[in-house]
Design a protein around this motif. Structure first.
Motif, PDB file in Angstrom:
ATOM      1  N   ASN A 647       0.802  -1.220   0.000  1.00  0.00           N
ATOM      2  CA  ASN A 647       0.000   0.000   0.000  1.00  0.00           C
ATOM      3  C   ASN A 647       0.837   1.274   0.000  1.00  0.00           C
ATOM      4  OD1 ASN A 647       0.954  -0.193   2.644  1.00  0.00           O
ATOM      5  ND2 ASN A 647      -0.888   0.736   3.523  1.00  0.00           N
ATOM      6  N   VAL A 648       2.171   1.141  -0.090  1.00  0.00           N
ATOM      7  CA  VAL A 648       3.011   2.331  -0.217  1.00  0.00           C
ATOM      8  C   VAL A 648       3.132   2.728  -1.684  1.00  0.00           C
ATOM      9  CG1 VAL A 648       5.323   3.273   0.130  1.00  0.00           C
ATOM     10  CG2 VAL A 648       4.253   1.888   1.916  1.00  0.00           C
ATOM     11  N   SER A 649       3.481   1.765  -2.521  1.00  0.00           N
ATOM     12  CA  SER A 649       3.507   2.048  -3.959  1.00  0.00           C
ATOM     13  C   SER A 649       2.108   2.007  -4.558  1.00  0.00           C
ATOM     14  CB  SER A 649       4.384   1.025  -4.680  1.00  0.00           C
ATOM     15  OG  SER A 649       3.808  -0.273  -4.619  1.00  0.00           O
ATOM     16  N   ASP A 650       1.144   1.408  -3.815  1.00  0.00           N
ATOM     17  CA  ASP A 650      -0.212   1.181  -4.325  1.00  0.00           C
ATOM     18  C   ASP A 650      -0.169   0.453  -5.668  1.00  0.00           C
ATOM     19  OD1 ASP A 650      -1.893   2.066  -2.312  1.00  0.00           O
ATOM     20  OD2 ASP A 650      -1.701   4.158  -2.913  1.00  0.00           O
ATOM     21  N   LYS A 651       0.661  -0.580  -5.693  1.00  0.00           N
ATOM     22  CA  LYS A 651       0.783  -1.396  -6.895  1.00  0.00           C
ATOM     23  C   LYS A 651       0.588  -2.865  -6.536  1.00  0.00           C
ATOM     24  CE  LYS A 651       3.818   1.733  -9.450  1.00  0.00           C
ATOM     25  NZ  LYS A 651       2.734   2.136 -10.378  1.00  0.00           N
ATOM     26  N   ALA A 652      -0.037  -3.574  -7.453  1.00  0.00           N
ATOM     27  CA  ALA A 652      -0.225  -5.015  -7.326  1.00  0.00           C
ATOM     28  C   ALA A 652       0.290  -5.672  -8.598  1.00  0.00           C
ATOM     29  CB  ALA A 652      -1.695  -5.358  -7.097  1.00  0.00           C
ATOM     30  N   ALA A 653       0.585  -6.958  -8.505  1.00  0.00           N
ATOM     31  CA  ALA A 653       1.106  -7.669  -9.669  1.00  0.00           C
ATOM     32  C   ALA A 653       0.723  -9.131  -9.577  1.00  0.00           C
ATOM     33  CB  ALA A 653       2.623  -7.524  -9.761  1.00  0.00           C
ATOM     34  N   ILE A 654       0.547  -9.741 -10.742  1.00  0.00           N
ATOM     35  CA  ILE A 654       0.326 -11.179 -10.826  1.00  0.00           C
ATOM     36  C   ILE A 654       1.287 -11.736 -11.863  1.00  0.00           C
ATOM     37  CG2 ILE A 654      -1.571 -10.848 -12.482  1.00  0.00           C
ATOM     38  CD1 ILE A 654      -2.764 -13.472 -11.408  1.00  0.00           C
ATOM     39  N   ASN A 655       1.919 -12.839 -11.510  1.00  0.00           N
ATOM     40  CA  ASN A 655       2.822 -13.528 -12.427  1.00  0.00           C
ATOM     41  C   ASN A 655       2.490 -15.010 -12.368  1.00  0.00           C
ATOM     42  OD1 ASN A 655       5.588 -15.140 -12.799  1.00  0.00           O
ATOM     43  ND2 ASN A 655       5.735 -13.239 -13.969  1.00  0.00           N
ATOM     44  N   SER A 656       2.137 -15.574 -13.507  1.00  0.00           N
ATOM     45  CA  SER A 656       1.770 -16.987 -13.578  1.00  0.00           C
ATOM     46  C   SER A 656       2.653 -17.660 -14.618  1.00  0.00           C
ATOM     47  CB  SER A 656       0.294 -17.132 -13.944  1.00  0.00           C
ATOM     48  OG  SER A 656      -0.137 -18.469 -13.790  1.00  0.00           O
ATOM     49  N   ARG A 657       3.290 -18.772 -14.221  1.00  0.00           N
ATOM     50  CA  ARG A 657       4.308 -19.382 -15.074  1.00  0.00           C
ATOM     51  C   ARG A 657       4.110 -20.888 -15.148  1.00  0.00           C
ATOM     52  NH1 ARG A 657      10.736 -19.818 -13.808  1.00  0.00           N
ATOM     53  NH2 ARG A 657       9.871 -21.072 -12.134  1.00  0.00           N
ATOM     54  N   ILE A 658       4.029 -21.406 -16.366  1.00  0.00           N
ATOM     55  CA  ILE A 658       3.991 -22.848 -16.605  1.00  0.00           C
ATOM     56  C   ILE A 658       5.338 -23.259 -17.194  1.00  0.00           C
ATOM     57  CG2 ILE A 658       2.921 -24.707 -17.933  1.00  0.00           C
ATOM     58  CD1 ILE A 658       0.321 -23.113 -17.869  1.00  0.00           C
ATOM     59  N   ARG A 659       5.942 -24.282 -16.603  1.00  0.00           N
ATOM     60  CA  ARG A 659       7.220 -24.804 -17.094  1.00  0.00           C
ATOM     61  C   ARG A 659       7.068 -26.293 -17.367  1.00  0.00           C
ATOM     62  NH1 ARG A 659      11.389 -27.687 -14.657  1.00  0.00           N
ATOM     63  NH2 ARG A 659      13.446 -27.427 -15.610  1.00  0.00           N
ATOM     64  N   TRP A 660       7.410 -26.687 -18.581  1.00  0.00           N
ATOM     65  CA  TRP A 660       7.332 -28.097 -18.965  1.00  0.00           C
ATOM     66  C   TRP A 660       8.681 -28.510 -19.545  1.00  0.00           C
ATOM     67  CZ3 TRP A 660       4.304 -30.392 -23.701  1.00  0.00           C
ATOM     68  CH2 TRP A 660       4.389 -31.795 -23.650  1.00  0.00           C
ATOM     69  N   GLU A 661       9.369 -29.384 -18.831  1.00  0.00           N
ATOM     70  CA  GLU A 661      10.617 -29.952 -19.327  1.00  0.00           C
ATOM     71  C   GLU A 661      10.270 -31.281 -19.987  1.00  0.00           C
ATOM     72  OE1 GLU A 661      15.182 -30.371 -17.767  1.00  0.00           O
ATOM     73  OE2 GLU A 661      13.616 -31.140 -16.453  1.00  0.00           O
ATOM     74  N   ILE A 662      10.158 -31.261 -21.297  1.00  0.00           N
ATOM     75  CA  ILE A 662       9.721 -32.438 -22.038  1.00  0.00           C
ATOM     76  C   ILE A 662      10.699 -33.587 -21.819  1.00  0.00           C
ATOM     77  CG2 ILE A 662       9.128 -33.304 -24.333  1.00  0.00           C
ATOM     78  CD1 ILE A 662       8.650 -30.310 -25.089  1.00  0.00           C
ATOM     79  N   ARG A 663      11.962 -33.275 -21.893  1.00  0.00           N
ATOM     80  CA  ARG A 663      13.046 -34.154 -21.479  1.00  0.00           C
ATOM     81  C   ARG A 663      14.207 -33.239 -21.127  1.00  0.00           C
ATOM     82  NH1 ARG A 663      12.542 -35.276 -27.048  1.00  0.00           N
ATOM     83  NH2 ARG A 663      14.334 -34.608 -28.317  1.00  0.00           N
ATOM     84  N   PRO A 664      15.255 -33.735 -20.469  1.00  0.00           N
ATOM     85  CA  PRO A 664      16.314 -32.828 -20.027  1.00  0.00           C
ATOM     86  C   PRO A 664      16.823 -31.936 -21.154  1.00  0.00           C
ATOM     87  CG  PRO A 664      16.647 -34.984 -19.045  1.00  0.00           C
ATOM     88  CD  PRO A 664      15.496 -35.124 -20.006  1.00  0.00           C
ATOM     89  N   GLY A 665      16.697 -30.622 -20.935  1.00  0.00           N
ATOM     90  CA  GLY A 665      17.175 -29.645 -21.906  1.00  0.00           C
ATOM     91  C   GLY A 665      16.146 -29.173 -22.907  1.00  0.00           C
ATOM     92  N   GLN A 666      14.978 -29.824 -22.965  1.00  0.00           N
ATOM     93  CA  GLN A 666      13.920 -29.422 -23.895  1.00  0.00           C
ATOM     94  C   GLN A 666      12.778 -28.838 -23.063  1.00  0.00           C
ATOM     95  OE1 GLN A 666      15.168 -30.128 -26.967  1.00  0.00           O
ATOM     96  NE2 GLN A 666      16.794 -31.259 -25.932  1.00  0.00           N
ATOM     97  N   GLU A 667      12.615 -27.507 -23.081  1.00  0.00           N
ATOM     98  CA  GLU A 667      11.709 -26.842 -22.158  1.00  0.00           C
ATOM     99  C   GLU A 667      10.759 -25.901 -22.883  1.00  0.00           C
ATOM    100  OE1 GLU A 667      14.154 -26.405 -18.024  1.00  0.00           O
ATOM    101  OE2 GLU A 667      14.669 -25.003 -19.621  1.00  0.00           O
TER     102      GLU A 667
END
Length: 700
Positions: A647-667
């Motif tokens: 409530n000092v900056s009066d700012k809000a934020a949302i961050n939504s992240r999906i991570r899928w490692e299909i196999r090692p190194g493939q993301e």
């Protein structure tokens, strides 16, 4: 197999067996590759009963082929396994787990740490100077687990291309540690001492009979494609980027990054600064976390850091584009080295920027090192700046009869381009050192730093210039002589942090005298803390808009108390409350967090912090709220969301992240990010972005 107590100077030994047909990594340990391989066991407790045999047997086998090291660990336990964490890099404190330390150069200082939880979660870290210096490093390796009525098993595959090693050495440092969450028992194969951690490579066992390993051609190519949709200004953009890694030999790696993008990096926590000094935000970008340990300096954890990679590409909270970067790290003989050079894209305000750092460390004796560091460039202002530093880092596990002693000495000098600003170079020096006895039951550390008024680490971090800092911290851990039904141990701690100006006049003093923490066998902690703070203000301090604290000397006293519940519980609550005098008035701080983890697939955490401040000059209340939730569909597919507000900056934020490692190194990453201006209960979007990132890895 040979073992005795560390005091006898003997070393435990495990022999690796070369196989033609590698095991299938499924956690079952029923492959032909494991049959007939001589195992090691005989784990000894570190906690709670140091020196006693582990409550349950742990059996370890190691085999390898030309390209990969394979490790099998069988953990016997018929009474119940805790397996509530499945995500990559998740917290394993509440789970049964194993930790494996590798020292592929057998230099007793540096290596790799791999951890596997009973539910299949994986964590890894670089070990630098016998410490886990970068737990954000993510190597390419596999692990699978299985649980049955008699315990659980882990099967691990670590490609030799993932790690640096000495191909002529048939002996590696090796250690394994097991954590039984139900008993909160830690046992270890080699060096089962409370004074030594799993990362103390000078006290590890030996892994023998390794030969004929190959990293292939040593080339790893990682192309990326990033697609973004921005709502304001509305538009879609596509940006390719490329990382190339080439092992010049098994000891030296070169990395090139082009059009670098960090869309997948975790968001920073929103913080409200109620002090006179800058906040410190940790690095979270993968390219700068890889091989970061070689650039650490003098045992300095925060200030005055000569090099802080977050300075590159982030200026006063604003992202700046990176055109290209080159990094070379490795070792030659007893020397370790690292060079990083980054070319920024041209900026209207800053112009063309080239930023570089070079670091060399020479191993001294059995466990110590000495080195130099040089940085060049100023990422935040036109013009340039240079820093030169030297450090000596001492560590010994043999000098004391029973314990570890560590020490650091360092000095730094900076030069700032005189054509770009008013900064002088009359006192551009910073010197200091640290002494530590990180042992049990007594722990002690002391730190000193002289930071010149004109010291300017343009690519580093300093919280206060023109100051001297004196820190001291001592702790005693008391354990009941007879087993207590509730109490595992009580920590009694006193610490002091003193800053003066360069004429030795007091600036600030923070004392905690004493802090008492009681920990139960279940892992719950209760604490009470007596605090004293002295502040000398030689100029007015605007703590928030419109409220200015006048010049004066202030003596503040307060008490803080709280508790933290064990992470082995499906619902854990953390609460602490502090009341204290504060400059011309008083202050009350309240913090509460609730974490819900019903199973290995889902977690949610809510945090609320309130700072209620009443001063003669005015009063205000700060609220900071944060909520996190995550779904783990498996170790390689996760969805995490963070919502924040203050409530000092009066700012809000949302961050939504999906991570899928299909196999090692493939993301694949899918990231939704939106920020809001908050007016009472009305939200107005000030930014909105959707990002899709595809990353592939090819090894040759």
């Amino acid at each position: 197999m040979v073992w005795s107590s560390p005091a006898c100077g003997q070393t435990r030994v495990l022999r690796a067996v070369r196989v033609d047909e590698p095991p299938v990594i499924d956690g079952r340990l029923d492959d032909a590759a494991w049959q007939g391989v001589e195992p090691v066991s005989g784990f000894v407790q570190v906690n709670p009963d140091e020196g006693q045999p582990a409550a349950h047997e742990t059996i370890v086998r190691v085999v390898y082929d030309e390209r990969t090291l394979y490790i099998a660990v069988r953990c016997e336990d018929e009474a119940g396994i805790r397996a509530a964490q499945v995500r990559r890099d998740g917290d394993l404190g509440g789970d049964d787990s194993i930790s494996i330390a590798l020292d592929p150069f057998d230099d007793k200082r540096n290596g790799y740490l791999f951890q596997v939880g009973a539910a299949g979660a994986r964590r890894d870290a670089l070990i630098e100077s016998s410490r886990a210096s970068s737990d954000d490093w993510d190597g390419l390796w596999q692990a699978k687990t299985s649980i049955d009525a008699e315990g659980w098993s882990a099967e691990i595959a670590i490609p030799f291309a993932t790690i640096a090693f000495n191909p002529q050495a048939g002996r590696w440092g090796f250690n394994v540690q097991r954590h039984v969450a139900r008993l909160r028992e830690t046992s270890r194969w080699a060096s089962p001492s409370r004074d030594l951690g799993i990362t103390s490579l000078g006290n590890a066992g030996d892994l023998l009979d390794l030969s004929g390993m190959s990293q292939g051609r040593g080339v790893t190519i990682r192309p990326y494609l990033v697609a973004r949709f921005d709502a304001d200004p509305k538009g879609v953009s596509f940006d390719p980027s490329l990382d190339v890694f080439y092992r010049l030999n098994p000891k030296v790696t070169a990395a090139i990054t082009l059009n670098t993008d960090f869309a997948e990096a975790e968001v920073d926590d929103q913080q409200v600064n109620l002090s006179r000094f800058p906040l410190f935000f940790p690095e979270k970008r993968e390219f700068f976390l890889e091989e970061a340990g070689v650039f650490s300096f003098g045992g300095i954890r925060r200030s005055p850091l000569p090099f802080f990679s977050r300075r590159i590409g982030i200026v006063r909270g604003e992202q700046k584009d990176i055109l290209a970067g080159v990094r070379i790290t490795g070792r030659h003989g007893r020397a370790r080295f690292g060079v990083l050079d980054v070319q920024m894209k041209d900026d209207d305000d800053l112009g063309a920027k080239n930023l570089s750092v070079a670091r060399v460390l020479l191993d001294v004796g059995e466990e110590s090192s000495a080195g130099v560091i040089v940085t060049h460039g100023d990422p935040a202002r036109p013009g340039s700046a240079t820093l030169i530093g030297a450090d000596y880092n001492f560590r010994s596990t043999t000098l004391l009869d029973d314990g570890v002693i560590e020490g650091n000495l360092w000095g730094q000098f900076t030069f700032t381009d005189p054509d770009v600003g008013p900064r002088k170079d009359d006192d551009p020096f910073a010197v200091g050192g640290r002494l530590a006895l990180p042992n049990d039951p007594w722990r002690f550390s002391a730190f000193f730093a002289h930071i010149g008024a004109d010291y300017n680490p343009a690519m580093g971090f300093v919280s206060r210039r023109g100051r001297r800092e004196y820190d001291a911290d001592v702790q005693y851990r008391w354990r009941p002589k007879q087993s207590h039904p509730l109490v595992r141990h009580v920590d009694i701690r006193a610490d002091m942090r003193l800053f003066t100006d360069l004429d030795d006049r007091l600036d600030t003093l923070d004392d905690s005298l004493p802090r008492v923490t009681l920990e139960t066998h279940a892992g719950d902690r209760f604490f009470v803390d007596n605090e004293i703070e002295l502040n000398h203000l030689d100029e007015p301090f605007e703590i928030v808009d419109g409220i200015v604290i006048p010049v004066d000397n202030y003596v503040d006293h307060g008490v803080r108390a709280g508790f933290y519940m064990s992470r082995t519980r499906p619902i854990a609550v953390d609460v602490n409350y502090r009341v204290r005098s504060f400059f011309t008035g008083d202050r009350r701080d309240f913090y509460a967090a609730v974490e819900f983890r019903p199973n290995a697939r889902f977690f949610a955490r809510g945090e609320f912090e309130e700072n209620d401040i009443t001063l003669r000059e005015g009063e205000f209340t700060v609220h900071t709220t944060r909520a996190r939730a995550g779904v783990a569909f498996g170790p390689d597919l996760t969805w995490d969301t963070t919502v924040q507000f203050d409530n000092v900056s009066d700012k809000a934020a949302i961050n939504s992240r999906i991570r899928w490692e299909i196999r090692p190194g493939q993301e694949i990453y899918f990231v939704y990010d939106e920020g809001f201006d908050v007016d009472e209960w009305t939200l107005r979007s000030n930014r909105q972005r959707v990002t899709f990132k595809l990353g592939l890895t090819y090894r040759f």
